[in-house]
Write a protein that holds these residues in place. Structure first.
Motif, mmCIF file in Angstrom:
data_model
loop_
_atom_site.group_PDB
_atom_site.id
_atom_site.type_symbol
_atom_site.label_atom_id
_atom_site.label_comp_id
_atom_site.label_asym_id
_atom_site.label_seq_id
_atom_site.Cartn_x
_atom_site.Cartn_y
_atom_site.Cartn_z
ATOM 1 N N ALA A 7 14.316 12.981 14.574
ATOM 2 C CA ALA A 7 14.610 14.242 15.263
ATOM 3 C C ALA A 7 16.029 14.718 14.971
ATOM 4 O O ALA A 7 16.271 15.925 14.779
ATOM 5 C CB ALA A 7 14.408 14.068 16.764
ATOM 6 N N LEU A 8 16.974 13.779 14.937
ATOM 7 C CA LEU A 8 18.360 14.161 14.641
ATOM 8 C C LEU A 8 18.497 14.664 13.207
ATOM 9 O O LEU A 8 19.184 15.654 12.947
ATOM 10 C CB LEU A 8 19.290 12.973 14.886
ATOM 11 N N LYS A 9 17.831 13.979 12.268
ATOM 12 C CA LYS A 9 17.828 14.467 10.884
ATOM 13 C C LYS A 9 17.224 15.864 10.798
ATOM 14 O O LYS A 9 17.720 16.744 10.080
ATOM 15 C CB LYS A 9 17.011 13.519 9.997
ATOM 16 N N LEU A 10 16.127 16.061 11.527
ATOM 17 C CA LEU A 10 15.411 17.335 11.487
ATOM 18 C C LEU A 10 16.302 18.495 11.900
ATOM 19 O O LEU A 10 16.410 19.496 11.182
ATOM 20 C CB LEU A 10 14.191 17.258 12.412
ATOM 21 N N VAL A 11 16.950 18.379 13.073
ATOM 22 C CA VAL A 11 17.742 19.513 13.561
ATOM 23 C C VAL A 11 19.003 19.705 12.733
ATOM 24 O O VAL A 11 19.486 20.837 12.589
ATOM 25 C CB VAL A 11 18.076 19.356 15.057
ATOM 26 N N ARG A 12 19.535 18.637 12.172
ATOM 27 C CA ARG A 12 20.711 18.793 11.309
ATOM 28 C C ARG A 12 20.333 19.514 10.020
ATOM 29 O O ARG A 12 21.081 20.365 9.532
ATOM 30 C CB ARG A 12 21.336 17.428 11.032
ATOM 31 N N ALA A 13 19.153 19.181 9.479
ATOM 32 C CA ALA A 13 18.695 19.876 8.276
ATOM 33 C C ALA A 13 18.390 21.338 8.566
ATOM 34 O O ALA A 13 18.688 22.229 7.754
ATOM 35 C CB ALA A 13 17.449 19.184 7.726
ATOM 36 N N ALA A 14 17.805 21.608 9.733
ATOM 37 C CA ALA A 14 17.395 22.978 10.065
ATOM 38 C C ALA A 14 18.575 23.884 10.388
ATOM 39 O O ALA A 14 18.535 25.085 10.109
ATOM 40 C CB ALA A 14 16.416 22.959 11.235
ATOM 41 N N THR A 15 19.619 23.334 10.986
ATOM 42 C CA THR A 15 20.753 24.167 11.422
ATOM 43 C C THR A 15 21.932 24.120 10.469
ATOM 44 O O THR A 15 22.802 24.992 10.518
ATOM 45 C CB THR A 15 21.244 23.723 12.808
ATOM 46 N N GLY A 16 21.995 23.105 9.620
ATOM 47 C CA GLY A 16 23.160 22.933 8.764
ATOM 48 C C GLY A 16 24.378 22.451 9.525
ATOM 49 O O GLY A 16 25.494 22.462 8.994
ATOM 50 N N ARG A 17 24.175 22.021 10.761
ATOM 51 C CA ARG A 17 25.291 21.545 11.583
ATOM 52 C C ARG A 17 25.135 20.039 11.806
ATOM 53 O O ARG A 17 24.058 19.482 11.632
ATOM 54 C CB ARG A 17 25.320 22.293 12.910
ATOM 55 N N GLU A 18 26.199 19.379 12.245
ATOM 56 C CA GLU A 18 26.192 17.926 12.361
ATOM 57 C C GLU A 18 26.268 17.420 13.790
ATOM 58 O O GLU A 18 25.683 16.396 14.116
ATOM 59 C CB GLU A 18 27.363 17.330 11.556
ATOM 60 N N GLY A 19 27.025 18.080 14.639
ATOM 61 C CA GLY A 19 27.285 17.565 15.983
ATOM 62 C C GLY A 19 26.045 17.558 16.858
ATOM 63 O O GLY A 19 25.007 18.153 16.540
ATOM 64 N N LEU A 20 26.170 16.881 17.995
ATOM 65 C CA LEU A 20 25.035 16.727 18.904
ATOM 66 C C LEU A 20 25.531 16.782 20.337
ATOM 67 O O LEU A 20 26.624 16.303 20.649
ATOM 68 C CB LEU A 20 24.345 15.386 18.645
ATOM 69 N N LEU A 21 24.715 17.363 21.208
ATOM 70 C CA LEU A 21 24.965 17.332 22.643
ATOM 71 C C LEU A 21 24.031 16.302 23.272
ATOM 72 O O LEU A 21 22.823 16.332 23.055
ATOM 73 C CB LEU A 21 24.704 18.702 23.280
#
Length: 531
Positions: A117-131
């Motif tokens: 899931a973390l890989k997915l949203v990082r790939a989709a948004t181009g961003r790295e950080g997480l809340l």
């Protein structure tokens, strides 16, 4: 055997330390040890066993695959078993996500699905950080640990998770949740906050390992509004809360929130290892091989999982969990009233917790003739039975019925018994309000300090301050429970929360036995702890 285990296995082993038993047989909610003793299992594989041990529909599904000659290992190739599982799972998803869902099969544990899931949203948004949130638990691999509450060196902004008894703002209730939401908005909108736009927010609808903390529905809706307005994917970690555990099929359904991503494991495999990520189709931009794993095609788990999902759905077990959970929560509150060492009772559905604290006043506070403090209108089965061979059971000696449960009949009678336990009670008026009721701290001031109302000196009244956690007492309660034939788990920040995670097939009789044994264990442990 236990000595050999201790000599051979890693120092990192966990459950085996607190539960020195050797299970040899299990059915439904009952485990039988090598010494012949029987235990009611309120651990359920840390929430994995939605239908309990060796449920007939699960065993039938597994045997069917084994007898068919179908391949057991297929990587991520299409199979009829996989197609059936995916169809059944999609039929249960929240509306708004099901119509646009994609699925990624992961390695066999929930932590790998979190990594995906973390890989997915990082790939989709181009961003790295997480809340992520204080008290969170998302698994034991590197990325999952980054998002969990005990992380050290991370790329994660930590947000306050609302709770009542130990509210980080000293408020609890709607005001504490409101401050948590305002803090989140401020952190994201303040250009000098030091927190760049994140790739996603990950949240548990009920924090399990964090201490059984249900997220307020209104607060979770605020998190959805905040993330949607800022283009931040919302990840719901439903590894432990899913498949009816909290009183709805998925815990996000209590609030009406539709997340962008759902992380699922545990119960979806019907007792066998299986983990997936469900996500909105527009996030599906990662390349082939972005997340892979040798054992993501577990055919036996998919068959067992499809059977479990269908059984929970067709027999209304989520609704049953809401009704029975509300009754058990009310009963546990009577326990809190009798014992000052109970700081708070909370939970949702059949995901319940009792936080133990250092008591400020003397213990012996239960009424004469009611040593457990469990009599009264909310009770299940009357007084405890001191003569029971497995400890107090709270009903007239029906030990076999309690330990067997509804699955130990045969043929269609067994299935009818299972269905009967599912529909035994109509929905009660208190079921929908479990979470808010569960957050009422037993030791809070009648009129708590409210900085949002304006005025005041900004000092939290002493009466509203939580008492210190009591992890040693909690461990003693767990040991006393085991002596009485009850398996429970500990959780929370200081391992001071006694957790109840019974299977969704638990009967009223079994629920009565669980509460009676817990009450007796608490009374014994508290007397010894406080001298």
């Amino acid at each position: 055997m236990l000595r050999r285990q201790s000599a051979r296995e890693s120092a990192a082993r966990t459950y085996a330390r607190a539960l020195p038993i050797v299970p040899v047989r299990a059915r439904g909610m009952t485990i039988e040890g090598a010494d012949g003793r029987r235990y009611l299992d309120c651990l359920s594989g840390a929430g994995t066993l939605a239908l309990g041990h060796n449920h007939p529909v699960v065993l039938e599904a597994i045997r069917k695959v084994l007898d068919s000659g179908a391949p057991l290992h297929v990587l991520d190739l299409a199979t009829p078993v996989k197609d059936d599982f995916t169809t059944e799972l999609f039929d249960t998803l929240p509306r708004g996500l099901a119509e646009r869902a994609r699925i990624q099969f992961c390695g066999p544990a929930g932590t790998d699905a979190v990594e995906a899931a973390l890989k997915l949203v990082r790939a989709a948004t181009g961003r790295e950080g997480l809340l992520a949130f204080t008290g969170a638990y998302h698994g034991m691999t590197a990325g999952a640990l980054e998002a969990s509450g005990g992380a050290q060196d991370v790329r994660v902004a930590r947000l306050p998770y609302p709770q009542d008894y130990r509210c980080p703002f000293g408020l609890g209730g709607a005001n504490g949740a409101e401050l948590s939401a305002r803090w989140t908005e401020s952190l994201l909108d303040d250009t000098k906050s030091g927190v760049p736009a994140p790739a996603g927010m990950i949240v548990e609808p009920v924090q399990g390992e964090g201490g059984v903390l249900p997220a307020p529905d209104a607060w979770l809706r605020r998190m959805r509004e905040i993330t949607a307005a800022r283009g931040i994917p919302l990840i719901a970690d439903e590894v432990q809360t899913g498949v009816g555990r909290t009183g709805t099929f998925w815990a996000v359904e209590h609030s009406g929130v539709v997340p962008d991503v759902m992380v699922l494991s545990k119960a979806i495999g019907g007792s066998l290892p299986l983990a997936v990520v469900i996500y909105r189709d527009d996030l599906d931009v990662w390349p082939p091989g972005a997340h892979a794993g040798t054992f993501r095609g577990n055919q036996l788990a998919m068959a067992a999982g499809a059977a479990t999902l269908a059984y929970v759905r067709e027999n209304g077990l989520a609704e049953r969990a809401a009704v029975l959970g509300a009754r058990m929560l009310a009963q546990l509150r009577s326990l809190a009233a009798a014992h000052p060492c109970v700081g708070e009772v909370r939970g949702r559905g059949l995901m319940l917790g009792v936080e133990l604290v250092e008591a400020a006043e003397p213990v012996g506070c239960a009424e004469p003739g009611d040593p457990a403090g469990l009599s009264g209108p909310a009770g299940f089965g009357g007084p405890t039975s001191p003569t029971s061979p497995t400890g107090p059971v709270g009903f007239s000696g029906h030990v076999d019925a309690v330990e067997r449960g509804p699955e130990d009949t045969s043929g269609t009678s067994r299935e009818a018994a299972d269905r009967g336990s599912t529909h035994g009670s109509p929905a009660g008026p208190g079921a929908a309000d479990q979470a808010s009721a569960g957050r009422e701290g037993a030791h809070r001031a009648a009129t708590p300090y409210d900085p949002l109302a304006g005025g005041g000196a900004g000092i939290l009244p002493n009466a509203a301050r939580p008492r210190p956690p009591a992890p040693q007492l909690a461990a003693a309660v767990q040991r006393e429970c085991l002596r009485r034939g009850l398996i429970v788990e500990l959780g929370g920040r200081h391992s001071s929360v006694v957790r109840l995670l019974p299977p969704l097939t638990i009967t009223d009789e079994q629920a009565a036995a669980v509460l009676d044994r817990l009450a007796d264990a608490l009374a014994t442990a508290a007397r010894a702890h406080h001298g």
